[in-house]
Design an enzyme around this catalytic site. Structure first.
Site, short mmCIF file in Angstrom:
data_model
loop_
_atom_site.label_atom_id
_atom_site.label_comp_id
_atom_site.label_asym_id
_atom_site.label_seq_id
_atom_site.Cartn_x
_atom_site.Cartn_y
_atom_site.Cartn_z
N LYS A 116 0.81 -1.22 0.00
CA LYS A 116 0.00 0.00 0.00
C LYS A 116 0.85 1.27 0.00
O LYS A 116 0.43 2.29 -0.55
CB LYS A 116 -0.93 0.01 1.22
CG LYS A 116 -2.10 -0.96 1.10
CD LYS A 116 -3.18 -0.63 2.12
CE LYS A 116 -4.35 -1.58 2.01
NZ LYS A 116 -5.35 -1.36 3.06
N LYS A 212 -6.83 -9.71 -7.80
CA LYS A 212 -8.04 -9.74 -6.97
C LYS A 212 -9.06 -8.72 -7.43
O LYS A 212 -8.69 -7.64 -7.87
CB LYS A 212 -7.65 -9.39 -5.51
CG LYS A 212 -7.56 -10.59 -4.60
CD LYS A 212 -7.23 -10.19 -3.17
CE LYS A 212 -8.38 -9.50 -2.47
NZ LYS A 212 -8.16 -9.34 -1.03
N LYS A 215 -11.85 -2.79 -5.04
CA LYS A 215 -12.68 -1.59 -5.07
C LYS A 215 -11.96 -0.43 -5.75
O LYS A 215 -12.58 0.54 -6.15
CB LYS A 215 -13.15 -1.19 -3.68
CG LYS A 215 -12.12 -1.17 -2.59
CD LYS A 215 -12.79 -0.85 -1.24
CE LYS A 215 -12.44 -1.86 -0.16
NZ LYS A 215 -13.32 -1.77 0.99
#
Ligand code: TRP
Length: 356
Positions: A116, A212, A215
Protein backbone atom coordinates in the site's frame (compact mmCIF):
# COMPACT_ATOMS: atom_id res chain seq x y z
CA UNK A 1 -24.21 -10.27 27.45
CA UNK A 2 -25.57 -13.77 27.02
CA UNK A 3 -23.05 -16.50 27.71
CA UNK A 4 -21.82 -17.59 24.28
CA UNK A 5 -18.94 -20.01 23.99
CA UNK A 6 -17.24 -18.10 21.17
CA UNK A 7 -16.67 -14.48 20.33
CA UNK A 8 -16.43 -13.68 16.64
CA UNK A 9 -14.98 -10.36 15.47
CA UNK A 10 -14.40 -9.04 11.99
CA UNK A 11 -14.16 -5.72 10.22
CA UNK A 12 -14.71 -4.16 6.82
CA UNK A 13 -13.17 -0.87 5.71
CA UNK A 14 -15.58 1.85 4.53
CA UNK A 15 -13.47 2.82 1.55
CA UNK A 16 -16.05 2.62 -1.21
CA UNK A 17 -17.34 0.23 -3.88
CA UNK A 18 -18.31 -2.87 -1.91
CA UNK A 19 -18.20 -5.71 -4.41
CA UNK A 20 -18.82 -9.39 -4.93
CA UNK A 21 -15.43 -10.24 -3.40
CA UNK A 22 -16.39 -8.47 -0.17
CA UNK A 23 -19.71 -10.29 -0.16
CA UNK A 24 -18.51 -13.84 -0.89
CA UNK A 25 -15.22 -13.52 0.99
CA UNK A 26 -16.46 -11.71 4.08
CA UNK A 27 -20.02 -10.49 4.54
CA UNK A 28 -21.77 -13.73 3.60
CA UNK A 29 -19.55 -15.63 6.04
CA UNK A 30 -20.43 -13.09 8.74
CA UNK A 31 -24.09 -13.92 8.16
CA UNK A 32 -23.41 -17.66 8.38
CA UNK A 33 -21.47 -17.32 11.61
CA UNK A 34 -24.57 -16.02 13.33
CA UNK A 35 -25.75 -19.62 13.42
CA UNK A 36 -22.92 -20.56 15.79
CA UNK A 37 -22.99 -20.41 19.55
CA UNK A 38 -21.16 -17.11 19.33
CA UNK A 39 -21.51 -13.45 20.06
CA UNK A 40 -20.63 -11.86 16.72
CA UNK A 41 -19.25 -8.34 16.41
CA UNK A 42 -19.11 -6.77 12.95
CA UNK A 43 -17.24 -3.52 12.79
CA UNK A 44 -17.02 -0.83 10.14
CA UNK A 45 -13.35 0.05 10.59
CA UNK A 46 -13.34 3.77 9.95
CA UNK A 47 -10.15 4.37 11.94
CA UNK A 48 -8.39 2.02 9.53
CA UNK A 49 -9.93 3.79 6.52
CA UNK A 50 -8.16 7.08 7.24
CA UNK A 51 -4.72 5.47 7.04
CA UNK A 52 -5.16 6.47 3.38
CA UNK A 53 -6.75 9.82 2.49
CA UNK A 54 -10.57 9.79 2.58
CA UNK A 55 -12.81 12.62 1.54
CA UNK A 56 -14.80 13.41 4.72
CA UNK A 57 -18.26 13.54 3.12
CA UNK A 58 -17.61 10.38 1.13
CA UNK A 59 -16.36 8.64 4.28
CA UNK A 60 -19.60 9.32 6.15
CA UNK A 61 -21.61 7.95 3.22
CA UNK A 62 -19.40 4.87 2.97
CA UNK A 63 -19.67 4.06 6.67
CA UNK A 64 -23.44 4.07 6.30
CA UNK A 65 -23.23 2.08 3.07
CA UNK A 66 -21.16 -0.74 4.61
CA UNK A 67 -23.62 -0.83 7.51
CA UNK A 68 -26.52 -1.04 5.05
CA UNK A 69 -24.75 -3.87 3.21
CA UNK A 70 -24.32 -5.80 6.47
CA UNK A 71 -28.01 -5.49 7.24
CA UNK A 72 -29.17 -6.13 3.68
CA UNK A 73 -27.07 -9.29 3.47
CA UNK A 74 -28.74 -10.69 6.56
CA UNK A 75 -26.75 -9.64 9.60
CA UNK A 76 -29.32 -9.23 12.35
CA UNK A 77 -28.38 -6.20 14.46
CA UNK A 78 -30.19 -7.56 17.50
CA UNK A 79 -28.33 -10.83 17.48
CA UNK A 80 -24.99 -9.47 16.29
CA UNK A 81 -23.29 -6.25 17.31
CA UNK A 82 -22.97 -3.93 14.31
CA UNK A 83 -20.99 -0.74 14.91
CA UNK A 84 -18.30 1.61 13.66
CA UNK A 85 -14.88 1.58 15.24
CA UNK A 86 -14.53 5.30 15.97
CA UNK A 87 -17.56 5.27 18.28
CA UNK A 88 -15.80 2.92 20.68
CA UNK A 89 -12.74 4.67 22.15
CA UNK A 90 -11.19 1.45 23.49
CA UNK A 91 -9.88 0.50 20.02
CA UNK A 92 -7.53 3.47 19.80
CA UNK A 93 -6.65 3.26 23.48
CA UNK A 94 -5.63 -0.37 23.33
CA UNK A 95 -3.74 0.25 20.09
CA UNK A 96 -1.52 2.68 21.99
CA UNK A 97 -0.64 0.10 24.62
CA UNK A 98 0.03 -2.42 21.84
CA UNK A 99 2.29 0.10 20.10
CA UNK A 100 4.49 -0.32 23.13
CA UNK A 101 4.34 -4.13 22.95
CA UNK A 102 4.81 -4.68 19.21
CA UNK A 103 8.35 -4.37 17.83
CA UNK A 104 9.50 -2.34 14.83
CA UNK A 105 11.03 -5.49 13.38
CA UNK A 106 7.65 -7.21 13.37
CA UNK A 107 5.93 -4.37 11.54
CA UNK A 108 8.77 -4.05 9.05
CA UNK A 109 7.83 -7.51 7.77
CA UNK A 110 4.21 -6.63 6.95
CA UNK A 111 3.70 -7.11 3.22
CA UNK A 112 0.41 -5.18 3.03
CA UNK A 113 2.19 -2.04 4.21
CA UNK A 114 4.82 -2.47 1.52
CA UNK A 115 2.11 -2.92 -1.13
CA UNK A 116 0.00 0.00 0.00
CA UNK A 117 2.86 2.40 0.67
CA UNK A 118 4.32 1.75 -2.77
CA UNK A 119 7.65 3.19 -3.81
CA UNK A 120 7.53 6.37 -1.78
CA UNK A 121 7.48 4.81 1.67
CA UNK A 122 8.66 8.02 3.35
CA UNK A 123 5.40 9.66 2.31
CA UNK A 124 3.13 6.98 3.83
CA UNK A 125 1.19 7.91 6.95
CA UNK A 126 2.35 6.50 10.27
CA UNK A 127 -1.20 5.17 10.61
CA UNK A 128 -0.71 2.99 7.53
CA UNK A 129 2.40 1.51 9.10
CA UNK A 130 0.59 0.99 12.41
CA UNK A 131 -2.53 -0.47 10.76
CA UNK A 132 -1.87 -4.06 11.94
CA UNK A 133 -1.44 -2.95 15.56
CA UNK A 134 -4.86 -1.27 15.50
CA UNK A 135 -6.26 -4.45 14.01
CA UNK A 136 -4.83 -6.45 16.91
CA UNK A 137 -6.50 -3.99 19.27
CA UNK A 138 -9.85 -4.44 17.48
CA UNK A 139 -9.69 -8.16 18.02
CA UNK A 140 -8.24 -8.27 21.49
CA UNK A 141 -10.36 -5.47 23.02
CA UNK A 142 -13.12 -8.09 22.89
CA UNK A 143 -10.76 -10.99 23.53
CA UNK A 144 -12.21 -12.49 20.35
CA UNK A 145 -11.66 -16.20 19.85
CA UNK A 146 -12.60 -16.41 16.13
CA UNK A 147 -11.77 -13.98 13.36
CA UNK A 148 -13.09 -14.70 9.85
CA UNK A 149 -10.91 -12.94 7.27
CA UNK A 150 -9.56 -13.39 3.78
CA UNK A 151 -6.22 -14.96 2.97
CA UNK A 152 -4.60 -11.53 2.63
CA UNK A 153 -5.11 -10.84 6.34
CA UNK A 154 -3.26 -13.93 7.53
CA UNK A 155 -0.06 -12.10 8.34
CA UNK A 156 -1.96 -9.51 10.37
CA UNK A 157 -3.60 -12.26 12.42
CA UNK A 158 -0.22 -13.82 13.11
CA UNK A 159 0.93 -10.43 14.37
CA UNK A 160 -2.16 -10.29 16.59
CA UNK A 161 -1.17 -13.62 18.11
CA UNK A 162 2.40 -12.39 18.63
CA UNK A 163 1.16 -9.26 20.38
CA UNK A 164 -1.19 -11.26 22.62
CA UNK A 165 1.59 -13.65 23.55
CA UNK A 166 4.15 -10.95 24.24
CA UNK A 167 1.68 -9.02 26.37
CA UNK A 168 0.88 -12.19 28.31
CA UNK A 169 4.58 -12.91 28.96
CA UNK A 170 5.75 -9.35 29.54
CA UNK A 171 3.05 -8.81 32.14
CA UNK A 172 2.75 -12.37 33.46
CA UNK A 173 3.58 -11.34 37.03
CA UNK A 174 1.20 -8.40 37.07
CA UNK A 175 -1.61 -10.40 35.45
CA UNK A 176 -1.46 -12.90 38.29
CA UNK A 177 -0.79 -10.32 41.02
CA UNK A 178 -3.86 -8.32 40.08
CA UNK A 179 -6.10 -11.31 39.55
CA UNK A 180 -6.55 -11.00 35.78
CA UNK A 181 -5.27 -14.45 34.82
CA UNK A 182 -7.43 -17.08 33.19
CA UNK A 183 -6.90 -19.39 36.16
CA UNK A 184 -4.99 -21.90 34.07
CA UNK A 185 -1.81 -20.03 33.28
CA UNK A 186 -0.95 -16.41 33.15
CA UNK A 187 -2.78 -15.58 29.95
CA UNK A 188 -4.92 -12.49 29.81
CA UNK A 189 -5.38 -12.27 26.04
CA UNK A 190 -6.47 -15.37 24.14
CA UNK A 191 -4.44 -16.53 21.16
CA UNK A 192 -7.02 -15.97 18.44
CA UNK A 193 -8.04 -18.56 15.83
CA UNK A 194 -7.97 -17.24 12.30
CA UNK A 195 -10.81 -18.56 10.15
CA UNK A 196 -9.33 -18.11 6.72
CA UNK A 197 -10.59 -19.30 3.43
CA UNK A 198 -13.56 -21.19 2.22
CA UNK A 199 -13.81 -21.81 -1.50
CA UNK A 200 -14.72 -18.23 -2.32
CA UNK A 201 -12.19 -16.41 -0.20
CA UNK A 202 -10.60 -15.09 -3.38
CA UNK A 203 -12.75 -13.53 -6.06
CA UNK A 204 -10.63 -12.25 -8.93
CA UNK A 205 -11.08 -9.35 -11.35
CA UNK A 206 -13.43 -9.97 -14.28
CA UNK A 207 -10.86 -8.37 -16.57
CA UNK A 208 -7.74 -10.17 -15.29
CA UNK A 209 -8.07 -13.48 -13.51
CA UNK A 210 -4.68 -13.13 -11.85
CA UNK A 211 -5.61 -10.01 -9.86
CA UNK A 212 -8.04 -9.74 -6.97
CA UNK A 213 -11.38 -8.06 -7.53
CA UNK A 214 -10.72 -4.65 -6.05
CA UNK A 215 -12.68 -1.59 -5.07
CA UNK A 216 -9.91 0.57 -6.48
CA UNK A 217 -9.67 -1.03 -9.94
CA UNK A 218 -9.86 1.75 -12.52
CA UNK A 219 -12.30 -0.28 -14.62
CA UNK A 220 -15.75 -0.66 -13.08
CA UNK A 221 -16.23 -3.65 -15.40
CA UNK A 222 -13.62 -5.53 -13.41
CA UNK A 223 -15.97 -5.91 -10.46
CA UNK A 224 -19.61 -6.51 -9.60
CA UNK A 225 -20.60 -3.88 -7.04
CA UNK A 226 -23.17 -4.75 -4.41
CA UNK A 227 -25.20 -1.78 -5.59
CA UNK A 228 -25.22 -2.87 -9.28
CA UNK A 229 -28.64 -3.49 -10.78
CA UNK A 230 -29.54 -6.51 -12.90
CA UNK A 231 -28.55 -4.81 -16.16
CA UNK A 232 -25.13 -3.84 -14.85
CA UNK A 233 -24.50 -7.35 -13.52
CA UNK A 234 -25.53 -8.89 -16.84
CA UNK A 235 -23.34 -6.61 -18.90
CA UNK A 236 -20.29 -7.11 -16.67
CA UNK A 237 -20.58 -10.90 -16.64
CA UNK A 238 -21.14 -11.03 -20.42
CA UNK A 239 -18.03 -8.91 -20.97
CA UNK A 240 -15.92 -10.83 -18.47
CA UNK A 241 -12.68 -12.04 -19.97
CA UNK A 242 -12.48 -15.76 -20.86
CA UNK A 243 -10.47 -17.94 -23.18
CA UNK A 244 -11.98 -19.50 -26.30
CA UNK A 245 -12.11 -23.13 -25.12
CA UNK A 246 -15.20 -24.84 -23.75
CA UNK A 247 -15.51 -25.45 -20.02
CA UNK A 248 -13.55 -28.52 -18.88
CA UNK A 249 -15.36 -31.39 -17.19
CA UNK A 250 -12.95 -31.53 -14.24
CA UNK A 251 -11.25 -28.99 -11.97
CA UNK A 252 -7.82 -30.09 -13.22
CA UNK A 253 -8.80 -28.66 -16.60
CA UNK A 254 -8.96 -25.17 -15.11
CA UNK A 255 -5.22 -25.11 -14.45
CA UNK A 256 -3.56 -22.20 -16.23
CA UNK A 257 -6.98 -20.75 -17.12
CA UNK A 258 -7.27 -18.04 -14.48
CA UNK A 259 -10.38 -16.34 -15.92
CA UNK A 260 -12.26 -19.59 -16.46
CA UNK A 261 -11.32 -20.71 -12.96
CA UNK A 262 -12.58 -17.43 -11.51
CA UNK A 263 -16.00 -17.60 -13.19
CA UNK A 264 -16.46 -21.23 -12.17
CA UNK A 265 -15.38 -20.32 -8.63
CA UNK A 266 -17.86 -17.43 -8.48
CA UNK A 267 -20.66 -19.67 -9.73
CA UNK A 268 -19.78 -22.34 -7.15
CA UNK A 269 -19.65 -19.84 -4.31
CA UNK A 270 -22.92 -18.14 -5.25
CA UNK A 271 -24.65 -21.49 -5.44
CA UNK A 272 -22.91 -22.98 -2.41
CA UNK A 273 -21.55 -25.99 -4.32
CA UNK A 274 -18.06 -27.16 -5.31
CA UNK A 275 -16.28 -26.34 -8.57
CA UNK A 276 -16.51 -30.05 -9.40
CA UNK A 277 -20.27 -29.92 -9.12
CA UNK A 278 -20.38 -26.88 -11.40
CA UNK A 279 -18.24 -28.65 -14.00
CA UNK A 280 -20.29 -31.82 -13.75
CA UNK A 281 -23.17 -29.73 -15.07
CA UNK A 282 -21.39 -27.32 -17.43
CA UNK A 283 -18.33 -29.31 -18.59
CA UNK A 284 -18.20 -29.07 -22.39
CA UNK A 285 -20.43 -25.98 -22.50
CA UNK A 286 -19.34 -22.80 -24.22
CA UNK A 287 -18.75 -19.71 -22.09
CA UNK A 288 -21.64 -17.90 -23.74
CA UNK A 289 -24.06 -20.46 -22.30
CA UNK A 290 -22.33 -20.65 -18.94
CA UNK A 291 -22.30 -16.87 -18.60
CA UNK A 292 -26.05 -16.82 -19.16
CA UNK A 293 -26.53 -19.16 -16.21
CA UNK A 294 -24.07 -17.15 -14.13
CA UNK A 295 -25.94 -13.90 -14.83
CA UNK A 296 -29.18 -15.49 -13.71
CA UNK A 297 -27.63 -16.83 -10.51
CA UNK A 298 -25.81 -13.60 -9.69
CA UNK A 299 -28.89 -11.46 -10.26
CA UNK A 300 -31.02 -13.80 -8.16
CA UNK A 301 -28.57 -13.60 -5.24
CA UNK A 302 -27.47 -9.98 -5.44
CA UNK A 303 -30.55 -8.04 -6.57
CA UNK A 304 -32.45 -8.45 -3.31
CA UNK A 305 -29.37 -7.20 -1.44
CA UNK A 306 -28.99 -4.19 -3.71
CA UNK A 307 -32.69 -3.39 -3.38
CA UNK A 308 -32.59 -3.61 0.41
CA UNK A 309 -29.43 -1.45 0.52
CA UNK A 310 -31.29 1.15 -1.48
CA UNK A 311 -34.24 1.13 0.93
CA UNK A 312 -31.93 1.36 3.93
CA UNK A 313 -29.95 4.21 2.37
CA UNK A 314 -33.12 6.24 2.22
CA UNK A 315 -33.22 6.26 6.03
CA UNK A 316 -29.78 7.23 7.40
CA UNK A 317 -31.39 7.90 10.78
CA UNK A 318 -32.16 4.21 11.11
CA UNK A 319 -28.59 3.24 10.13
CA UNK A 320 -27.16 5.70 12.65
CA UNK A 321 -29.39 4.26 15.37
CA UNK A 322 -28.17 0.73 14.59
CA UNK A 323 -24.56 1.96 14.87
CA UNK A 324 -25.23 3.81 18.12
CA UNK A 325 -26.88 0.78 19.68
CA UNK A 326 -24.10 -1.52 18.47
CA UNK A 327 -21.39 0.83 19.70
CA UNK A 328 -22.92 0.94 23.17
CA UNK A 329 -23.06 -2.83 23.36
CA UNK A 330 -19.53 -3.14 21.98
CA UNK A 331 -18.20 -0.66 24.51
CA UNK A 332 -19.82 -2.63 27.32
CA UNK A 333 -17.58 -5.57 26.34
CA UNK A 334 -14.42 -3.61 25.56
CA UNK A 335 -14.42 -1.29 28.58
CA UNK A 336 -13.73 -4.01 31.19
CA UNK A 337 -10.85 -5.30 29.00
CA UNK A 338 -9.31 -1.84 28.98
CA UNK A 339 -9.82 -1.41 32.71
CA UNK A 340 -7.95 -4.66 33.27
CA UNK A 341 -5.21 -3.71 30.78
CA UNK A 342 -4.61 -0.43 32.61
CA UNK A 343 -4.44 -2.28 35.89
CA UNK A 344 -2.02 -4.86 34.45
CA UNK A 345 0.25 -2.29 32.78
CA UNK A 346 0.52 -0.29 36.00
CA UNK A 347 -1.60 2.78 35.36
CA UNK A 348 -3.44 4.36 38.28
CA UNK A 349 -7.07 4.46 37.24
CA UNK A 350 -9.39 7.37 37.93
CA UNK A 351 -11.23 7.08 41.23
CA UNK A 352 -14.44 8.85 42.12
CA UNK A 353 -13.81 12.24 43.66
CA UNK A 354 -15.19 12.57 47.19
CA UNK A 355 -16.55 16.08 46.74
CA UNK A 356 -18.21 17.02 43.52
N1 TRP B 1 -7.77 -5.35 7.73
C1 TRP B 1 -9.06 -5.92 7.45
C2 TRP B 1 -9.26 -5.89 5.94
O1 TRP B 1 -8.80 -5.04 5.26
C3 TRP B 1 -10.17 -5.16 8.14
C4 TRP B 1 -10.06 -5.27 9.62
C5 TRP B 1 -9.72 -4.27 10.48
C6 TRP B 1 -10.29 -6.43 10.39
N2 TRP B 1 -9.74 -4.74 11.76
C7 TRP B 1 -10.08 -6.04 11.76
C8 TRP B 1 -10.64 -7.75 10.08
C9 TRP B 1 -10.20 -6.97 12.78
C10 TRP B 1 -10.76 -8.66 11.12
C11 TRP B 1 -10.53 -8.26 12.46
O2 TRP B 1 -9.95 -6.75 5.44
Amino acid sequence: MAAFSELVFSGVQPTGNLHLGNYLGAIRRFVEMQARDAQCLYCVVDLHAITLWQDPEALKAQIREVTAAFLAAGIDPRRSIVFNQSQVPQHAELAWVFNCVARLGWLNRMTQFKDKAGKDREAASIGLYDYPVLMAADILAYRATHVPVGEDQKQHLELTRDIAQKFNTDFAGSIVAHGHGDGEGTGFFPVTEPLIGGPAARVMSLRDGTRKMSKSDASDNARINLTDDADAIASKVRRAKTDSDALPSEVAGLAGRAEADNLVGIFAALKGITRDAVLAEYGGAQFSAFKGALVELAVETLSPIAAQMKRLSADPGHIDAVLADGSERAEAIAAPTLDAVKDIVGFVRRTRLRSV
